[in-house]
Design an enzyme around this catalytic site. Structure first.
Site, short mmCIF file in Angstrom:
data_model
loop_
_atom_site.label_atom_id
_atom_site.label_comp_id
_atom_site.label_asym_id
_atom_site.label_seq_id
_atom_site.Cartn_x
_atom_site.Cartn_y
_atom_site.Cartn_z
N TYR A 177 54.55 74.19 17.74
CA TYR A 177 53.16 73.91 17.38
C TYR A 177 52.25 74.24 18.55
O TYR A 177 52.51 73.83 19.69
CB TYR A 177 53.02 72.43 17.03
CG TYR A 177 51.63 72.00 16.65
CD1 TYR A 177 51.06 72.39 15.44
CD2 TYR A 177 50.88 71.19 17.50
CE1 TYR A 177 49.79 71.99 15.09
CE2 TYR A 177 49.60 70.77 17.15
CZ TYR A 177 49.06 71.17 15.95
OH TYR A 177 47.79 70.77 15.59
N ASP A 210 53.70 77.08 26.35
CA ASP A 210 52.80 76.01 25.93
C ASP A 210 53.39 74.71 26.47
O ASP A 210 54.29 74.13 25.88
CB ASP A 210 52.70 75.99 24.40
CG ASP A 210 51.79 74.88 23.88
OD1 ASP A 210 51.40 74.01 24.69
OD2 ASP A 210 51.50 74.87 22.67
N LYS A 235 47.11 66.81 27.63
CA LYS A 235 47.70 65.48 27.64
C LYS A 235 47.68 64.82 29.02
O LYS A 235 46.70 64.21 29.41
CB LYS A 235 49.10 65.52 27.05
CG LYS A 235 49.12 65.94 25.57
CD LYS A 235 50.49 65.83 24.96
CE LYS A 235 50.55 66.36 23.54
NZ LYS A 235 49.88 65.52 22.55
#
Length: 433
Positions: free
Chosen positions: A150, A245, A273
């Site tokens: 994702y 990623d 994050k």
């Protein structure tokens, strides 16, 4: 058991019922609605350290950690105090901020691939920008992503992976034109031969390969031995870029991310994050010659009103300072290994097929014999059993991600006693499944 007794969710149910009239599905992000596990979602009131309290007063040991950022624990006092000081100066400048330099230097010092960095406001935004940069630098339009990885909800990444039709780049969401995803090629994770085949079928057309180097959005899936190294070799052979990623894994698997832990350096990296300490943030960075293409240094345009805002920078700086303390990652690995090994042992003892594992403070398990190498393997997990397990653990005061296809996270605030309580709860629940 650490919840109020008996377990009640009256206020959560009332708030969620009202939310459904105000927001699509009653939430601001789909997984929060508990559609994957059934039942009504829990509405949180506050979080602190390794714990979360809902509006009904139930307390949970939290293994979601706001989906990864809370690596130091929720509401760490040093982060909160730093934010209080920063807020006195204003919440956003819309102008250069000295704190950007501080966090940028910390990121560059930590992450092997990053020589220059650009801050944005989310992981999705970082991946959108890095895709544009891949194409701008190479002059090629096609990219390869992996099934089950994702990279945010931008149109070009919303491609259903794992079937022949998907490899043609058909969209996986209404509203995404076929033309938008036509240049997005897919391959199974951990399958180097599939990647080689895509390069052979599209000579000189592929800008690069992007992946979660450890997958956290199909559950928890680690790279096979040689997979990351193989991708590095293939991309170099074809003058294509390799992009990690690390929005989820950056500063969690190791201070320098998966690339430090596994010794494979990509050309570009996306982050998020943890580098915002719990505030909205994203970043992308890489080799200086590539990053110099980004405006205003170069012609590739990307901008953001709140990018580099002083609050996110402050929280990120303080969080990274805390992570640089001695034995941080050794402790995360220790408690997470004990948790992961314990869950698998209990599953075996209570007669349930299960597999899984952990790296540092990230873990996951599936209700299937395994092993799980890719998304197709992950889909063999017994989803109904996971749903029952999730609900049972919730009632025992353990908050796990409300989906089989999400990784779990520990923090420096989790204690050995928390692990004891979690494993005791798991034994109770698995014995009754």
């Amino acid at each position: 058991m650490v919840t109020s007794s008996p377990f009640k969710t009256i206020k959560s149910d009332e708030i969620f019922a009202a939310a459904q009239k105000l927001m699509p599905g009653g939430v601001s992000s789909p997984v929060r609605a508990f559609k994957s596990v059934g039942g009504q979602p829990i509405v949180f009131d506050r979080v602190k350290d390794a714990y979360a309290w809902d509006v009904d007063g139930n307390r949970y040991i939290d293994y979601v950690g706001t989906w990864g950022p809370a690596i130091c624990g929720h509401a760490h006092p040093e982060v909160i105090e730093a934010l209080k000081v920063a807020m006195e100066k204003g919440t956003s400048f819309g102008a250069p901020c000295a704190l950007e330099n501080v966090l940028a230097e910390m990121v560059i010092d930590a992450v092997p691939s990053i020589e220059m960095v650009r801050f944005v406001n989310s992981g999705t935004e970082a991946c959108m920008a890095v895709l544009r940069l891949m194409r701008a630098y190479t002059g090629r339009d096609k990219i390869i992503k992996f099934e089950g990885c994702y990279h945010g909800h931008a149109d070009m990444f919303l491609v259903k992976a794992g079937s022949g039709v998907a490899t043609l780049g058909l969209p996986d969401s209404p509203g995404v034109p076929k033309s938008t995803t036509a240049n997005t090629l897919t391959a199974p994770y951990n399958d180097l031969e599939a990647v080689k085949a895509l390069f052979a079928e599209n000579p000189g057309e592929i800008a690069g390969v992007i992946l979660e180097p450890i997958v956290g959005n199909s559950g928890f899936i680690v790279p096979d031995a040689g997979f990351l190294e193989g991708l590095r070799e293939i991309t170099l052979e074809h003058d294509a870029l390799l992009v990690f990623d690390e929005v989820m894994t950056g500063f969690r698997i190791a201070y320098g991310g998966v690339q430090e832990k596994f010794g494979v350096t990509p050309d570009l990296t996306t982050l998020g994050k943890i580098i915002g300490g719990g505030l909205p943030v994203g970043a992308y960075g890489g080799k200086r010659e590539i990053m110099q293409l980004v405006a205003p240094a170069g012609p590739m345009y990307q901008a953001g009103t709140l990018s580099g805002n002083p609050l996110a920078m402050t929280a990120g700086i303080k969080t990274l300072e805390l992570l640089r303390q001695p034995a941080t990652y050794e402790y995360l690995d220790q408690i997470t290994k004990r948790l992961s090994d314990g869950l698998l042992a209990i599953a075996q003892e209570t007669g349930h097929a299960a597999c899984g594992g952990q790296v540092s403070g990230m873990f996951g398990f599936f209700f299937t014999e395994g092993p799980v190498h890719n998304y197709e393997d992950a889909k063999k997990s017994d989803l109904q059993k996971f749903s029952r397990f999730h609900r049972g653990m919730l009632e025992q005061g353990i908050y796990l991600a409300p989906s089989q296809f999400e990784a779990g996270f520990t923090s420096l605030a989790h204690t050995e006693e928390d692990i004891d309580a979690t494993l005791a709860a798991a034994r109770t629940v698995m014995s009754a499944l």
